[in-house]
Design an enzyme around this catalytic site. Structure first.
Site, mmCIF file in Angstrom:
data_model
loop_
_atom_site.group_PDB
_atom_site.id
_atom_site.type_symbol
_atom_site.label_atom_id
_atom_site.label_comp_id
_atom_site.label_asym_id
_atom_site.label_seq_id
_atom_site.Cartn_x
_atom_site.Cartn_y
_atom_site.Cartn_z
ATOM 1 N N LYS A 20 0.767 -1.245 -0.070
ATOM 2 C CA LYS A 20 0.002 -0.027 -0.043
ATOM 3 C C LYS A 20 0.716 1.167 0.046
ATOM 4 O O LYS A 20 2.124 1.332 0.664
ATOM 5 C CB LYS A 20 -0.849 0.262 1.130
ATOM 6 C CG LYS A 20 -2.009 1.127 1.245
ATOM 7 C CD LYS A 20 -2.861 0.836 2.521
ATOM 8 C CE LYS A 20 -3.689 1.935 2.610
ATOM 9 N NZ LYS A 20 -4.639 1.916 3.826
ATOM 10 N N SER A 34 -9.790 1.956 2.994
ATOM 11 C CA SER A 34 -8.818 2.969 1.895
ATOM 12 C C SER A 34 -7.641 1.932 1.285
ATOM 13 O O SER A 34 -6.942 2.504 0.281
ATOM 14 C CB SER A 34 -7.803 3.762 2.959
ATOM 15 O OG SER A 34 -7.060 3.028 3.871
ATOM 16 N N SER A 57 -10.021 -0.318 7.179
ATOM 17 C CA SER A 57 -9.446 0.006 5.818
ATOM 18 C C SER A 57 -8.573 -1.266 5.464
ATOM 19 O O SER A 57 -8.241 -1.442 3.970
ATOM 20 C CB SER A 57 -8.317 0.971 5.942
ATOM 21 O OG SER A 57 -8.849 2.244 5.782
#
Lengths: 484, 95, 479
Positions: A76, A151, A175
């Site tokens: 990420k 997210s 997330s």
């Protein structure tokens, strides 16, 4: 080979069915062909990946390959990667190349996992749909009109589309688990402090936790074995030994006490999701688990507490983005105030600015006690409720999200309904408990997961139950047709 | 709590965020919505509850006093918008 | 209204840089004087993803200070974030301690001209220093050096117990002496290791309410502190007497103009939005930690002065003067250790050594004359092998770096005193023989002439004759 799990890949590499270079090149090619439509990556590191694969092939030939040599993963874009752009999905950091690696990145690199790039995300991890990215929305591999969740939307979609075997993510209010559920994969948020936050760009420091997005519970165990552990660079990381998470996977679940969280089955829950979870519970019961009801009454205040604490911490964490030492700086600032205010206005997206405003307000003179302090007290009530429940049961089960993936644009104009996406996930962040989401079905053609919450440091038991589920069902093996 | 433009302007000043006139209403609305969402907390009796700032109520481990960092100025300033003579530059500051 | 009708109320916040190798939250060096930003690591710069870790030594120093002022040591202390924007504050917040500081309470007894006074300490908390803004022209811009950012500070907050600038300076000097003594800080004021913020207000005698105070920030010398407070007192009296009101504000002292002025930009807002620092956990220290420090507490100046007076039989003044500075006290004790004459050593250290140091404006830590060498000189004076006068010559040579050691210099220049009577006797005989007139006058009762005979012997021996021995021999011969 992209349908294989990490342990299958490791076996194949051992048996010389293919080389690291072949495995990496195969995934690099897939990203090249397929990612344009999904937008899961912000930065590709294909070249470095292939170079690294060759080095590891040489090591393997000499019998010196580290344990995860050649496994294609992605990080990420919230994890700092030395020499590689690290943007946190923000215009603010579009020009930022990190001078160092996050501990998570370093550890995975040390065992031979190869990063194919940095995945798309909601800006500074603020969002539940991945629409708040400076680099554009990510599409759900199961339906290109649907969001992947957020997210960690890029990581979830990339794993679901088989562009990499696994990916790292972070979970502040859901997330990891929410996009895992929406993309039909396995997502694990460990206990707060189990994995180091060093080099992980902060959103809300007391809630942020790094975790895994994988195809299976077994793969999650393999990665968590590497990622977990005390880090002297992170004062909040837990100074405790790390068990071998793969050891507990196959333990019988006979006698395991499972609590069904009553608060999680109320209004607004998609009926397909509800019945999917009931089916899973029946399966557990027939395997010998003991099912009972539990209640976490304070969880009804979780959303308000979260939307005070997270923005408050974020408002301070994001003050360092001031256009002075790194990151975006506005054109020809007239004076210092102009430099700050314009750089921050131009560098941050709307959602980020709104959360900074909420957080600054909640901490401001005269409001601290009524907002921040109150929220921190509620947090303890939630923790206490969980501790009471864990006296009666070993694991708690509920849905991960109220609905399957919604349409891109559907909620982007309605901030509050977006916030309510986190209703089942944020309680474990507030309490700091480990929790995971595991695929258990489809609703309207879109996948969804069951959430399993464990007591502190009980990741092994979560993965044990999830592995059992995955031995008996194939939900986790399903891949979107276009990406099979 | 009534959020108006003045409240938003004050908070924006604290947070050093420029708010363009055309965006002002959006910020007023969003702050109002979120404060309404969290208002529900006020009904919870939290008398005598110790606020929880760390989920595991852990304590700090101290680091030994040793210098572990060497000069990396040039490397770290590669990402800086503007520097001269090793200094970060900002518009003239009057104390 | 005459000035005497106004009561002055002063409280000080003293920022002391703690003596450590590395910073409070990072492993970067705290060494003074490095090139800009060469000691600012990723943590000090507040780059994305970095995290602080607390330096243990910082806690040891803070506890040492707390014990030194008889304060309560909080076994649980918590760091908070204080939020404001300024270019020398990289993260946009300062990590400090608000509601749970490490040290609370305590007091010090400060010496005043003709009495002592108790000043109460409110608290002392740990925090990180900010960087430095350099306002020299960089094409009309300000340069930022973050070497200082993250330097450990102990902020010592006093109660508003001082009633004059003299008391404030005496208190500040006392704290300075204390922290250097305890090795809590190096106390180098020229390097910013001790800075004062002065909270000043005035009220009419008899008023119970405090007047509105102003805070003059970052005063880095005792002289400026006195001038800044004096200026501020006069200014506030002027404001009130002309019917105005004093505004609560933050000021800067401009030493060139000798006046205070409001700070323009920094911390314009007072809303710091404090909250517990989530990147750090509460620090818990146990009694064992505190006890270990208590066991190793250095002797404080007042105790040392008492010991010097007793152990070394010094006058109160000598004892106080020699113990005022811990380096000087250590030096003196080394001199005594070698020289074995505490009074002679006190005299030499105070008159000769301090005289030279003061003339040349050199700190005791940089003295060119080693304590062992001065001790050797004193031992030689005491055993009569050199005279005080010769000793001064040797001291001069040591000071100027012309002598490698006192011993070698004395030997090389043949400065050892002649106290051998077989050597002196013939010399005295010939002087008596050559000065019959003076001998006659002496015998007639003009005993002052003894000095003349001694002088003659000294002249012949180039000052090397032992005066005591010469006197004895002359007395025997003439008496």
């Amino acid at each position: 080979m992209h349908e294989q799990s990490i342990s299958q890949m490791l076996d194949a590499l051992d048996r010389k069915e293919y080389s690291c270079e072949e495995l990496i090149t195969h995934h690099v090619d897939r990203i090249h062909q397929l990612d344009e439509q999904l937008n899961t990556f912000i930065t590709h590191t294909a070249e470095q990946a292939v170079t690294r694969a060759r080095v590891l092939d040489t090591a393997r030939a000499k019998g010196e390959a580290p344990p995860l040599a050649g496994i294609p993963i992605a990080h990420k874009d919230i994890f700092c990667t030395e020499g590689v752009k690290t943007s946190a999905g923000s215009h603010m950091l579009d020009n930022f190349t990190s001078p160092y690696d996050a501990t998570v990145v370093e550890k995975l690199q040390a065992v031979g996992a190869i990063s194919l790039g940095k995945t798309n995300m909601d800006e500074f991890a603020m969002g539940s749909s991945n629409e708040n990215s400076y680099y554009g929305a990510v599409k759900n591999p199961w339906s290109e009109t649907a969001v992947p969740g957020g997210s960690s939307g890029g990581s979830a979609a990339a794993v679901a589309a088989r562009l990499c075997a696994a990916a790292t993510g972070t979970d502040t209010g859901g997330s990891i688990r929410q996009p895992a559920s929406m993309c039909g994969i396995t997502g694990l948020k460990p206990t707060y402090g189990r994995v180091s936050r060093w080099g992980m760009i902060a959103y809300a420091s007391s809630l942020d936790q790094a975790g895994t997005l994988t195809r299976s519970a077994e793969d999650a165990a393999i990665l968590l074995n590497v990622m977990a552990g005390y880090d002297p660079k992170d004062s909040t990381s837990l100074f405790m030994d790390v068990p071998d998470y793969t050891q507990a996977l196959n333990k019988p679940i006979d006698g395991l006490r499972i609590g069904v969280c009553q608060e999680y089955f109320g209004q607004g829950l998609d009926p397909d999701i509800e019945s999917g979870i009931q089916l899973a519970l029946k399966m557990f019961e027939s395997a010998g688990a003991v099912i009972s009801d539990v209640t976490i009454p304070a969880s009804q205040h979780a959303i308000p507490a979260y939307y005070v604490i997270a923005p408050a911490e974020a408002s301070a964490n994001l003050s360092r983005y001031d256009g002075v030492r790194f990151g975006y700086r506005c054109e020809s600032p007239a004076d210092l105030a102009d430099l700050y205010q314009r750089s921050r206005n131009e560098g941050f997206g709307t959602e980020v600015k709104q959360r900074i405003m909420v957080g600054s307000f909640a901490l401001s003179a005269g409001y601290y006690d009524a907002y921040y302090r109150k929220a921190q007290q509620i947090r303890r009530l939630i923790k206490d409720d969980f501790l009471a429940a864990f006296k009666k049961v070993d694991l708690i089960i509920g849905p991960t999200t109220p609905t399957p993936a919604f349409k891109i644009g559907e909620k982007s104009e309605d901030q509050i309904s977006m916030y309510l996406q986190d209703i089942y996930t944020i309680t474990s962040n507030l309490a700091g408990l480990p929790a995971g989401s595991f695929p258990v079905g489809f609703s309207q053609g879109l996948p969804f997961g069951v959430q399993i919450i464990g007591n502190y440091l009980d990741e092994a038991r979560i993965l044990n139950l999830a592995h059992r589920l995955q031995l008996e069902t194939d939900w986790h093996k399903m891949s979107p047709e276009e990406f099979s | 709590m009534i959020v108006d433009k003045k409240v938003v302007a004050n908070i924006a000043e604290l947070a050093q965020l420029e708010i363009l006139p055309e965006n002002m209403q959006e910020f007023v609305d969003s702050l109002t919505d979120v404060l309404n969402l969290v208002e529900e907390m006020q009904s919870v009796d939290t008398n005598g509850i110790e606020p929880m700032s760390n989920p595991l109520d852990g304590v700090q481990r101290l680091r030994s006093d040793t210098v572990t960092e060497s000069d990396q100025r040039d490397y770290l300033q590669e990402v800086a918008p503007e520097t001269a003579n090793g200094l970060y530059l900002v518009p003239k500051v009057i104390e | 209204m005459p000035r005497a009708d106004w009561e002055v109320v002063i409280g000080l916040e003293i920022h002391v840089q703690l003596l450590t190798q590395s910073k409070i939250f990072s492993g970067a060096s705290t060494r003074f004087g490095a090139d800009p930003n060469t000691q600012a690591c990723a943590i000090d710069l507040g780059l994305p993803g970095v995290l602080p870790v607390v330096n243990e030594e910082v806690y040891k120093r803070a506890v040492t200070f707390g014990l030194g002022v008889g304060a309560n040591i909080n076994t649980r202390s918590v760091f908070d974030r204080k939020n404001y924007f300024y270019p020398d504050l990289p993260k946009g917040y300062q990590i400090t301690q608000l509601s749970d500081p490490i040290v609370e309470g305590g007091e010090v007894e400060i010496p005043l001209a003709d009495a002592t006074k108790i000043i109460r300490i409110t608290r002392a908390h740990l925090e990180e220093d900010a960087g430095k803004s350099l306002h020299e022209d960089f094409h009309g811009q300000t340069g930022i050096d973050l070497n200082r950012a993250g330097t450990p500070l102990l902020e010592i907050v006093s109660e508003p117990d001082m009633r004059s600038s003299a008391e404030a300076v005496a208190y500040a000097k006392y704290i300075h002496q204390l922290v250097t003594y305890l090795k809590v800080s190096d106390g180098e004021m020229s390097q910013g290791s001790l800075r004062c913020d002065a909270n000043v207000s005035i009220r009419q005698f008899g008023d119970n309410e405090l007047g509105t105070r102003t805070e003059t920030k970052n005063v880095n010398s005792f002289r400026f502190l006195e001038r800044a407070i004096e200026y501020e007192i006069e200014r506030q009296i002027g404001v009130l007497e002309s019917g105005g009101t004093v505004n609560q504000q933050t000021l800067l002292f401009d030493p060139d103009r000798g006046e205070t002025r409001p700070m323009r930009s920094k911390e314009t807002s007072r809303d710091y939005r404090y909250f517990p620092e989530p990147d750090l956990l509460p620090v818990e220290i146990d009694q064992a930690f505190i006890e270990a420090i208590r066991q190793n507490m250095p002797e404080l100046a007042p105790q040392k002065a008492r010991r010097f007076a007793e152990e070394y039989q010094l006058s109160d003044e000598d004892a106080r003067s020699l113990s005022a500075d811990s380096h000087l006290a250590d030096y003196y004790e080394k001199v005594v250790g070698v020289g074995k004459d505490s009074k002679l050593a006190a005299n030499w250290v105070r008159v000769e050594l301090l005289g030279q140091l003061n003339r040349k404006n050199i700190d005791i830590s940089e003295t060119p004359v080693d304590a062992k060498e001065l001790g050797y000189l004193i031992a030689r004076i005491k055993d009569g092998s050199i005279s005080g006068k010769i000793a001064k010559t040797v001291f001069e040579a040591l000071w100027e770096g012309e002598a490698e050691s006192a011993e070698s210099f004395i030997e090389a220049n043949g400065l050892v005193q002649v106290s051998d009577s077989s050597e002196l006797q013939p010399l005295i005989d010939s002087i008596i023989q050559n000065n019959p007139k003076q001998v006659e006058q002496f015998k007639a009762g003009k005993t002052k002439l003894m000095d003349f005979f001694v002088g003659q012997v000294m002249k012949e021996t180039q000052g090397k004759a032992n005066p005591k021995q010469v006197n004895e021999l002359l007395n025997k011969k003439l008496g």
